[in-house]
Design an enzyme around this catalytic site. Structure first.
Site, PDB file in Angstrom:
ATOM      1  N   GLY A 162      -7.484   9.427   9.453  1.00 62.80           N
ATOM      2  CA  GLY A 162      -7.759   9.585  10.876  1.00 62.80           C
ATOM      3  C   GLY A 162      -8.751  10.681  11.222  1.00 62.80           C
ATOM      4  O   GLY A 162      -8.972  10.973  12.391  1.00 62.80           O
ATOM      5  N   LYS A 171       0.882  -1.164   0.000  1.00 62.67           N
ATOM      6  CA  LYS A 171       0.000   0.000   0.000  1.00 62.67           C
ATOM      7  C   LYS A 171       0.918   1.211   0.000  1.00 62.67           C
ATOM      8  O   LYS A 171       1.554   1.525   0.996  1.00 62.67           O
ATOM      9  CB  LYS A 171      -0.918   0.010   1.232  1.00 62.67           C
ATOM     10  CG  LYS A 171      -2.016   1.069   1.101  1.00 62.67           C
ATOM     11  CD  LYS A 171      -2.783   1.278   2.383  1.00 62.67           C
ATOM     12  CE  LYS A 171      -2.529   2.686   2.866  1.00 62.67           C
ATOM     13  NZ  LYS A 171      -3.316   3.040   4.050  1.00 62.67           N
TER      14      LYS A 171
END
Lengths: 66, 265
Positions: free
Chosen positions: B168, B107
């Site tokens: 987040g 990733k």
């Protein structure tokens, strides 16, 4: 002999291999990936690559992340 | 708990030659403790689980490898390059991750700004090209820009991962139109990564028709991460099912659900 492991100065025996260094640090060679002077050293080669004064060694593993 | 998803005709998610039954992928960061993490991953039903590459703690008094708690035979480890701000750093981390010997998937994150953690798309493309050349299956974390997504596909990425909102942040899917556009135009899987806050966000995201969703903080920072993981599993399935079912058209005016004829005088 002085080497830098994960940014910390460490004393290792002259002529030590990377495998010796891991053993001195009580690290399982199967659980870490070793980078020696910016070059990845594969597990089978850890016993034959020797470290020299001032070498930079990075020992990494997987931690939690997103 | 069972769901009636057996009645839904869906194909498995295929990325870089691997197939996955679950369209939900989860991270392993920021959990209060490892036991909660393990139970949350289990409850999420995720097969793909992300991990980060970091220095071993030499005094070994603190954290140990996350692999002590995860079984790489049961889950698919997806290493990330989180924390990298240049293409060179991301390439270095990806190579180290591959050397751990699990798979050649990565990733890819190349961050461009500390406050927003938004991607540096120039660095991302540069790193993607190098890593694809080296045989990596690159899943590229990017913003919701269509042109960047197209370039990443052209570069040979195995999947493109536009964000829902900043990492987040828990703000949910801020730009469904752009994510839909990316999904419509790309041939490789589109996995929305980052920004989901709660189950409805996951559901709405999957309703856009994307192939999957990746989240970490939404589960790890919930009051009860295991319960939230279960909610996310159901929401991902629900959103996917709703997408496949095909929603009704939106109308600006009401239309009665009950017959207008047969009313009493």
């Amino acid at each position: 002999m002085d080497v830098v492991i994960n940014g910390e100065h460490k004393r290792v025996t002259p002529g030590a291999s990377l495998l010796d260094v891991l053993s001195q640090l009580e690290l399982d060679p199967r659980a870490v990936v070793v980078e020696h002077n910016r070059r990845i050293v594969r597990r089978p080669a850890l016993g034959v690559v020797t470290v020299n004064e001032g070498d930079a060694i990075e020992l990494v593993h997987f931690v939690g992340g997103g | 708990m069972t769901t009636a998803v057996e009645t839904i005709q869906d194909t498995p998610l295929e990325i870089g030659g691997r197939t996955f039954q679950s369209r939900l992928m989860v991270g392993t960061g920021k959990y209060p403790d490892m036991d909660t993490m393990v139970r949350a991953i289990e409850a999420s039903g995720a097969e793909v689980v992300t991990v980060a590459v970091r220095r071993v703690n030499l005094d070994r008094s603190k954290e140990s490898s996350v692999l002590h708690f995860l079984d790489p035979k049961r889950i698919f480890l997806l290493a990330n390059t989180a924390g990298c701000y240049t293409a060179a750093d991301a390439i270095r981390y990806a190579r180290l991750a591959r050397e751990a010997g699990f798979n050649d998937f990565v990733k890819l994150e190349v961050i461009g700004d500390e406050e927003t953690l938004l991607p540096d798309v120039a660095g991302l493309l540069e790193a993607a090209k190098v890593l694809v050349q080296e045989g990596f299956k690159v899943l590229a974390y990017t913003n919701e820009d269509l042109v960047t997504a197209l370039r990443l596909e052209d570069a040979g990425c195995a999947a493109v991962m536009p964000l829902a909102s900043p990492i987040g942040s828990g703000l949910g899917l801020l730009n469904p139109f752009s994510v839909r556009t990316i999904k419509r135009r790309l041939h490789v899987p589109v996995i929305v990564d980052a920004g989901v806050g709660t189950a409805s966000d996951a559901c709405v995201t999957m309703e856009q028709g994307v192939d999957g969703i990746l989240m970490n903080t939404a589960i790890a920072a919930a009051q009860d991460p295991v319960a939230m993981a279960q909610a996310m599993r159901l929401a991902t399935i629900a959103g996917r099912a709703a997408y496949l079912a095909g929603r009704m058209p939106r109308r600006e005016v009401a239309m009665p659900s009950s017959p207008t004829r047969g009313m009493l005088d």
